[in-house]
Write an enzyme that holds these catalytic residues in place. Structure first.
Site, PDB file in Angstrom:
ATOM      1  N   ASN A 150      74.936  -2.615  -9.839  1.00 33.60           N
ATOM      2  CA  ASN A 150      74.827  -2.714 -11.017  1.00 33.60           C
ATOM      3  C   ASN A 150      76.007  -1.381 -11.908  1.00 33.60           C
ATOM      4  O   ASN A 150      76.266  -1.531 -13.026  1.00 33.60           O
ATOM      5  CB  ASN A 150      73.479  -1.774 -11.598  1.00 33.60           C
ATOM      6  CG  ASN A 150      72.593  -2.893 -11.510  1.00 33.60           C
ATOM      7  OD1 ASN A 150      71.205  -2.884 -11.476  1.00 33.60           O
ATOM      8  ND2 ASN A 150      72.941  -4.105 -11.649  1.00 33.60           N
ATOM      9  N   ASP A 188      63.757  -8.152 -14.733  1.00 35.41           N
ATOM     10  CA  ASP A 188      65.309  -8.671 -15.045  1.00 35.41           C
ATOM     11  C   ASP A 188      64.987  -9.448 -16.327  1.00 35.41           C
ATOM     12  O   ASP A 188      63.944  -9.957 -16.600  1.00 35.41           O
ATOM     13  CB  ASP A 188      65.451  -9.832 -13.889  1.00 35.41           C
ATOM     14  CG  ASP A 188      66.797 -10.420 -13.923  1.00 35.41           C
ATOM     15  OD1 ASP A 188      67.616  -9.744 -14.566  1.00 35.41           O
ATOM     16  OD2 ASP A 188      67.208 -11.623 -13.351  1.00 35.41           O
TER      17      ASP A 188
HETATM   18  C1  FPP Z   1      67.805  -6.237 -15.495  1.00 37.89           C
HETATM   19  O1  FPP Z   1      67.925  -7.106 -16.575  1.00 37.89           O
HETATM   20  C2  FPP Z   1      67.406  -4.888 -15.822  1.00 37.89           C
HETATM   21  C3  FPP Z   1      68.051  -3.887 -15.299  1.00 37.89           C
HETATM   22  C4  FPP Z   1      69.222  -3.824 -14.459  1.00 37.89           C
HETATM   23  C5  FPP Z   1      67.450  -2.646 -15.610  1.00 37.89           C
HETATM   24  C6  FPP Z   1      66.004  -2.158 -15.533  1.00 37.89           C
HETATM   25  C7  FPP Z   1      65.543  -1.162 -16.446  1.00 37.89           C
HETATM   26  C8  FPP Z   1      64.552  -1.079 -17.208  1.00 37.89           C
HETATM   27  C9  FPP Z   1      63.742  -1.886 -17.339  1.00 37.89           C
HETATM   28  C10 FPP Z   1      64.755   0.138 -18.196  1.00 37.89           C
HETATM   29  C11 FPP Z   1      63.658   1.309 -17.833  1.00 37.89           C
HETATM   30  C12 FPP Z   1      63.679   1.795 -16.554  1.00 37.89           C
HETATM   31  C13 FPP Z   1      63.135   3.064 -16.342  1.00 37.89           C
HETATM   32  C14 FPP Z   1      63.030   3.295 -14.853  1.00 37.89           C
HETATM   33  C15 FPP Z   1      63.049   3.949 -17.321  1.00 37.89           C
HETATM   34  P1  FPP Z   1      69.582  -7.332 -16.982  1.00 37.89           P
HETATM   35  O2  FPP Z   1      70.158  -6.342 -17.804  1.00 37.89           O
HETATM   36  O3  FPP Z   1      70.050  -7.977 -15.710  1.00 37.89           O
HETATM   37  O4  FPP Z   1      69.145  -8.698 -17.801  1.00 37.89           O
HETATM   38  P2  FPP Z   1      69.849  -9.982 -17.782  1.00 37.89           P
HETATM   39  O5  FPP Z   1      69.873 -10.586 -16.717  1.00 37.89           O
HETATM   40  O6  FPP Z   1      69.227 -11.130 -18.709  1.00 37.89           O
HETATM   41  O7  FPP Z   1      71.286  -9.834 -18.409  1.00 37.89           O
END
Ligand code: FPP
EC number: 2.5.1.-
Length: 261
Positions: free
Chosen positions: A86, A38
């Site tokens: 998501n 996250d």
């Molecule tokens: C949460 O951060 C992250 C995600 C929903 C996506 C996770 C994906 C990756 C780490 C990319 C790589 C993965 C693979 C499998 C290649 P957020 O966007 O919710 O962050 P925020 O809470 O700060 O908005």
């Protein structure tokens, strides 16, 4: 799991001041480490970048965590990449993530082979774009004979949907006369979950300081040790993993019983 000590020491050389490989007890390594990745969006926003840049940067953290987990001899590493909720994100972000999953898995197949890593997925993959679905199938096929660490990605995953799916599977078996109602036990349930055959996580790491489970592995986390770090996922590295394992090894796990004397 067997580890190559020379490679392990080399990988964890140059330790920062507060944690080192020497602080870790190899005999008490968590078998299954799971991560809620996250903070990608906040990491990007803090740099004046588009949220997508945070996801791209998050790929490097994931690659480092996979390699570090292999070096430490962890049996199973799992990570929450995309939840059933998501899909509500802006379409361009969903598209970017789906493309990123596909391209990263293709690019990293040599790494998975080199490190003897077997891929798994948790979630309903049938709803994914065709490109992503096909790459995931290829990843499963091409790594199925690897015998080292299992790396499981939760994609289009939600624990409530998973538990409802398990209930449906069980109900159908009862309806078809293949299962008696009395056979529905806590031991049966895990066999009907996406995680079947894998141990429950010993350690759950959540980055970015959020104190919630976000519909992740609700059945499987019953006795998991939780570790929350303020580090945003794109900044997470091998040392953060060691810090989490060090914290885990300092816990007394009683599973509802009392501490052994
Ligand atoms: C949460 O951060 C992250 C995600 C929903 C996506 C996770 C994906 C990756 C780490 C990319 C790589 C993965 C693979 C499998 C290649 P957020 O966007 O919710 O962050 P925020 O809470 O700060 O908005």
């Amino acid at each position: 799991m067997q580890t190559d000590i020379t490679r392990q020491r080399a990988y964890f050389a140059d330790a920062p001041g507060d944690v080192s490989l020497g602080a870790i007890d190899a005999a008490r390594m968590p078998a299954h480490v799971s991560i809620i990745m996250d903070g990608n969006g906040r990491w990007a926003q803090a740099r004046g970048l588009d949220r997508s840049s945070g996801h791209v940067a998050g790929v490097d953290s994931l690659k480092e965590t996979v390699t570090a987990s292999v070096r430490l001899g962890i049996d199973v590493l799992s990570a929450y990449a995309f939840s059933t909720e998501n899909w509500k994100r802006p379409q361009h972000e969903v598209d970017l993530l789906m493309h990123l999953f596909a391209t990263t898995l293709i690019e990293e197949l040599p790494l998975f082979h080199q490190e003897n890593v077997r891929l798994r997925f948790f979630g309903d993959l049938t709803a994914l774009p065709r490109e992503t679905f096909e790459v995931f199938q290829r990843g499963l096929d091409e790594t199925k004979d690897n015998t080292g660490m299992t790396f499981a990605l939760a994609v289009n995953y939600g624990a409530r949907a998973e538990i409802a799916r398990a209930a449906r599977i069980i109900a159908e078996r009862v309806r078809d006369g293949k299962l008696a109602v009395d056979d529905i036990t806590p031991e049966l349930m895990p066999r009907c979950l996406y995680t079947h055959g894998l141990p429950d996580p010993d350690l759950l790491i959540r980055t970015s300081g959020e104190l919630r489970l976000s519909n992740y592995l609700l059945w499987q986390l019953a006795y998991t040790e939780l570790y929350v770090t303020d580090t945003l996922w794109p900044d997470f590295d091998r040392w953060d993993l060691l810090r989490a394992i060090h914290s885990y090894q300092g816990r007394s796990r009683r599973f509802g019983g009392v501490a052994a004397r």
